[in-house]
Design an enzyme around this catalytic site. Structure first.
Site, PDB file in Angstrom:
ATOM      1  N   GLU A 158       0.830  -1.207   0.000  1.00 14.42           N
ATOM      2  CA  GLU A 158       0.000   0.000   0.000  1.00 14.42           C
ATOM      3  C   GLU A 158       0.870   1.266   0.000  1.00 14.42           C
ATOM      4  OE1 GLU A 158      -4.295  -1.138   1.850  1.00 14.42           O
ATOM      5  OE2 GLU A 158      -2.770  -0.617   3.315  1.00 14.42           O
ATOM      6  N   GLU A 234      -6.631  -7.525  -0.496  1.00 14.62           N
ATOM      7  CA  GLU A 234      -7.088  -7.549   0.893  1.00 14.62           C
ATOM      8  C   GLU A 234      -8.579  -7.246   0.890  1.00 14.62           C
ATOM      9  OE1 GLU A 234      -5.095  -5.095   3.716  1.00 14.62           O
ATOM     10  OE2 GLU A 234      -3.080  -5.806   3.187  1.00 14.62           O
TER      11      GLU A 234
END
Length: 368
Positions: A158, A234
């Site tokens: 991320e 995710e």
């Protein structure tokens, strides 16, 4: 040789279409004696893949060292996954977040306030390179190119929510490739146009992280990446807790409905978490939301497989959803395991806190 490749809208494994249906299972949050049980239950829920981070700070507690035994015997975990017939997604960071102490960055590194973390600062990339020099050789036999279960490896984590140093991401890509990683590489970022733009690399598969707004999240991912597999790296089906805060959960029917939306759209998925486990010792991380907010010891995450390893409501609901889209094992779901009786622990000694405060040292938060 096993190879995972991409098409304009999906994955191929050795030329055969593959939908990745994965679940997060962090070996370092589960007692090694329980690894076979948790992996078996992952397959019985219908998963064909498991995902795990790799915590740099545990594997390299001091510069020049590498710990790969006990709780950190990652090669054994990979062998067990292969024996269970599961593929593996590896996420080595170097920064992993994961509500983990320091996001996985070692204390000896973060103590140097002159280093620009998660950047192309050669002092940081040099430390990463020396770590990978030690970490990757024992893992290469478990990569798909050598017949092992690892079919893909993530670059950073991320990163678009943190920075925009593309040179740093390119360095990590090259660091993996030049050390023998031939497998598919991917990045993951929140399904936000700015995050995806800053955290992606040309030629590297971009994936998204989100827990809801499935159609919109997939649209944003497709807008960023016109061709290639759609994958939620995710899929948030629960959440973690802070000390002093409320316990977090997510409605089972709501999470199952969103999982069905993902799979109905043809996307691949990594359920975060399949089994959360426990933050042993002082490995729990912390956030700073106007005040210091440490994560609790439990990382149950309201996951399908509970912290103590039993199938919960989401386990059964997700298994039913997965069965609509692919074949699940024709085996009975395990019953809850017997539990030890409650034990009373008598505290016989104590140490006053206030006299020790004078020896405590505060470490400044890393700057962006």
């Amino acid at each position: 040789m096993t190879a995972l490749t991409t098409t304009p809208d999906g994955f191929l494994l050795n030329g055969t279409p593959l939908r990745i249906i994965s679940g997060a299972l962090h070996y370092f949050r589960v007692h090694p004696d329980h690894w076979p049980d948790r992996l078996h239950k992952a397959r019985l829920m219908g998963l064909n893949t498991v995902e795990t981070y790799i915590p740099w700070n545990l594997h390299q507690p001091e510069p020049g060292t590498l710990v790969l035994d006990g709780l950190l015997d990652l090669p054994r975990f990979l062998r067990l996954a292969a024996a269970e017939g599961l593929h593996v997604l590896l996420r080595p960071g170097p920064y992993i977040c994961a509500e983990w102490d320091g996001g996985g960055l070692p204390h000896w590194l973060t103590a140097d306030t002159d280093i620009r973390l998660r950047s192309s600062d050669p002092r940081f990339t040099g430390a990463v390179d020396r770590y990978l020099d030690l970490l990757l050789p024992p893992l290469l036999p478990h990569m798909a190119a050598s017949g092992g279960p690892v079919i893909a490896v993530q670059v950073e984590n991320e990163y678009g929510a943190y920075g925009d140093d593309t040179a740093y991401l390119k360095h990590l890509e090259a660091a993996l490739r030049t050390r023998g990683v031939e497998e598919l590489l991917f990045t993951c970022d929140q399904a936000d146009p700015e995050h995806l733009a800053k955290g992606s690399l040309p030629g590297v598969l971009a994936t998204g992280t989100f827990g809801g707004r499935i159609d919109r999240s997939l649209e944003r991912l497709r807008e960023h990446q016109p061709q290639g597999p759609l994958m939620c790296a995710e899929f948030w089906i629960g959440w973690f807790d802070h000390w002093g805060g409320p316990h977090h959960g997510r409605d089972t029917e709501d999470a199952a409905a969103d999982l069905d939306r993902l799979l109905s759209a043809g996307a691949s998925v990594n359920i975060y978490m399949f089994h959360g486990g426990t933050n042993f010792g002082f490995t729990n991380g912390a956030n700073h939301h106007h005040t210091y907010a440490p994560t609790v010891t439990s990382y149950d995450y309201d996951a399908p497989l509970t912290e103590h390893g039993d199938p919960g409501p989401k386990y059964h609901a997700f298994r039913e959803v997965i069965a609509r889209h692919t074949q699940v094992p024709d085996e009975p779901v395990p019953s809850p395991a017997p539990k030890l009786p409650p034990t009373t622990v008598e505290l016989t000694h104590r140490t006053p806190l206030l006299p020790l405060l004078s020896t405590a040292k505060a470490t400044p938060a890393p700057e962006d």
